[in-house]
Design a protein around this motif. Structure first.
Motif, short mmCIF file in Angstrom:
data_model
loop_
_atom_site.label_atom_id
_atom_site.label_comp_id
_atom_site.label_asym_id
_atom_site.label_seq_id
_atom_site.Cartn_x
_atom_site.Cartn_y
_atom_site.Cartn_z
N ILE A 181 0.82 -1.21 0.00
CA ILE A 181 0.00 0.00 0.00
C ILE A 181 0.85 1.27 0.00
CG2 ILE A 181 -1.90 -1.17 1.17
CD1 ILE A 181 -1.07 0.16 3.77
N GLY A 182 2.19 1.10 -0.06
CA GLY A 182 3.06 2.27 -0.08
C GLY A 182 3.12 3.01 1.24
N PHE A 183 2.98 2.27 2.35
CA PHE A 183 2.99 2.88 3.68
C PHE A 183 4.39 2.75 4.28
CE2 PHE A 183 2.34 2.83 8.29
CZ PHE A 183 1.53 3.94 8.47
N GLY A 184 4.94 3.86 4.80
CA GLY A 184 6.30 3.81 5.29
C GLY A 184 6.54 4.57 6.58
N VAL A 185 5.61 4.52 7.52
CA VAL A 185 5.78 5.22 8.80
C VAL A 185 6.55 4.33 9.76
CG1 VAL A 185 4.60 6.28 10.75
CG2 VAL A 185 3.67 6.53 8.44
N LYS A 186 7.61 4.87 10.35
CA LYS A 186 8.46 4.10 11.25
C LYS A 186 7.67 3.64 12.47
CE LYS A 186 12.86 4.35 13.72
NZ LYS A 186 14.01 5.22 14.09
N ASN A 187 7.91 2.38 12.86
CA ASN A 187 7.32 1.78 14.06
C ASN A 187 5.82 1.54 13.97
OD1 ASN A 187 9.79 1.60 15.49
ND2 ASN A 187 9.61 3.77 16.07
N ILE A 188 5.25 1.61 12.77
CA ILE A 188 3.85 1.25 12.57
C ILE A 188 3.76 0.27 11.39
CG2 ILE A 188 1.52 2.04 12.00
CD1 ILE A 188 2.18 4.70 13.24
N THR A 234 -0.04 -2.47 14.01
CA THR A 234 0.89 -2.78 15.10
C THR A 234 1.84 -1.61 15.33
OG1 THR A 234 0.78 -5.15 14.63
CG2 THR A 234 2.70 -4.37 15.87
N PHE A 235 2.02 -1.26 16.60
CA PHE A 235 2.90 -0.16 17.00
C PHE A 235 4.12 -0.70 17.74
CE2 PHE A 235 -1.52 1.15 16.97
CZ PHE A 235 -1.50 2.32 16.21
N PHE A 236 5.32 -0.30 17.29
CA PHE A 236 6.57 -0.66 17.95
C PHE A 236 6.72 -2.18 18.09
CE2 PHE A 236 5.39 3.58 19.43
CZ PHE A 236 6.54 4.30 19.10
#
Length: 294
Positions: A181-188, A234-236
């Motif tokens: 989906i082109g998602f690239g947020v760190k730790n998520i 999911t976080f971290f």
């Protein structure tokens, strides 16, 4: 809006089984799902809440002095308004809840055991057709042949409200789809999950039938099967929230209705369930087998 969300989740689930998403024209989306997160050896637990809906159901009641069926009865769930008891340890089972614990035996597959604590309330004051006979010495005595009858409370109350407990073993697939989906947020991490479940029904059925004393006890009453699809964030690497849509079939042929073991009811129906849960994941493997998450 709900039907579009369900359609989108089902489409995404089908695509999640693809091993290579896209080709050279979209290098950003080229990574294989197998390269994203290593889950093997991890455990997870979750807790949350649900809303349910049920198909119409034929309910058969039998005892020493009656045997009859109510056709196409309607029922609903019984959610509690949101309040502090959703989080108090001594009151957390008052709402419609979900609990599950599982283990990843493969990066993409886990097995889980848990309970969906749903609630089922037959509508009173609905008119349905009845067939059979009643001979209890009361006002409802007679022979019924597809005869319309109003389900007044004096005739019947019928609820699985503590609850319609669906205890299941599930096998689930799990895919991280950040790159797709082109998602690239760190730790998520964005994940899709889908699976199948099978289990038993252990309801506490609240029944008052034909003027008999109210009955409300736990009893293993039948079995169920289901399929589900969900979206997990999911976080971290360790904490997650998840929405799951589940569809299933319940068959209960031994529902206790009175204190007498000769009295019982039976019914089967399909259900839809929307679940919102939160939980945690943690490693249990050690040494060389310990997972290395991305």
């Amino acid at each position: 809006m709900k039907k579009y969300l369900i359609a989108a989740l089902l489409l995404a689930t089908a695509l999640s089984y693809s091993q290579e998403v896209i080709t050279e024209e979209n290098p950003k989306l080229k990574r294989n799902f197998n390269d994203v997160v290593h889950n093997k050896g991890r455990m997870f637990v979750y807790w949350g809440w649900n809303r349910g809906s049920y198909s119409k159901s034929d309910i058969t009641f039998k005892g020493d002095d009656y045997y009859f069926t109510l056709f196409d009865t309607k029922a609903r769930d019984k959610p509690k308004p949101f309040g502090i008891y959703y989080f108090k340890l001594d009151e957390v089972t008052i709402p419609q809840t979900n609990f599950r614990a599982g283990y990843f035996f493969h990066d993409h597959y886990n097995v889980a055991l848990g309970v969906d604590h749903m609630k089922y309330v037959m509508h009173n004051n609905q008119v349905v057709n009845a067939s059979g006979n009643i001979n209890t010495g009361g006002v409802y005595d007679g022979v019924y042949n597809n005869t319309p009858i109003n389900l007044e409370k004096d005739f019947l109350t019928f609820e699985h409200t503590d609850g319609l407990n669906y205890v299941t073993v599930e096998v689930n697939r799990f895919d991280t789809v950040d790159n797709w989906i082109g998602f690239g947020v760190k730790n998520i991490d964005i994940n899709l999950t889908e699976g199948l479940g099978f289990g038993v029904l252990y309801p506490k059925t609240n029944t008052k039938l034909l003027g008999k004393e109210r009955y409300d006890e736990f009893h293993v009453s039948g079995y169920g099967m289901s399929a589900h699809v969900g979206l997990d964030i999911t976080f971290f690497k360790y904490f997650f929230i998840q929405y799951t849509f589940k569809a299933g079939y319940i068959n209960m042929q031994d529902i206790r209705t009175t204190a007498s073991k000769s009295d019982s009811a039976s019914q089967d129906f399909t259900f839809l369930e929307n679940m919102w849960v939160f939980g945690g994941k943690f490693n249990v493997a050690t040494g060389k087998n310990k997972n290395k998450n991305k």
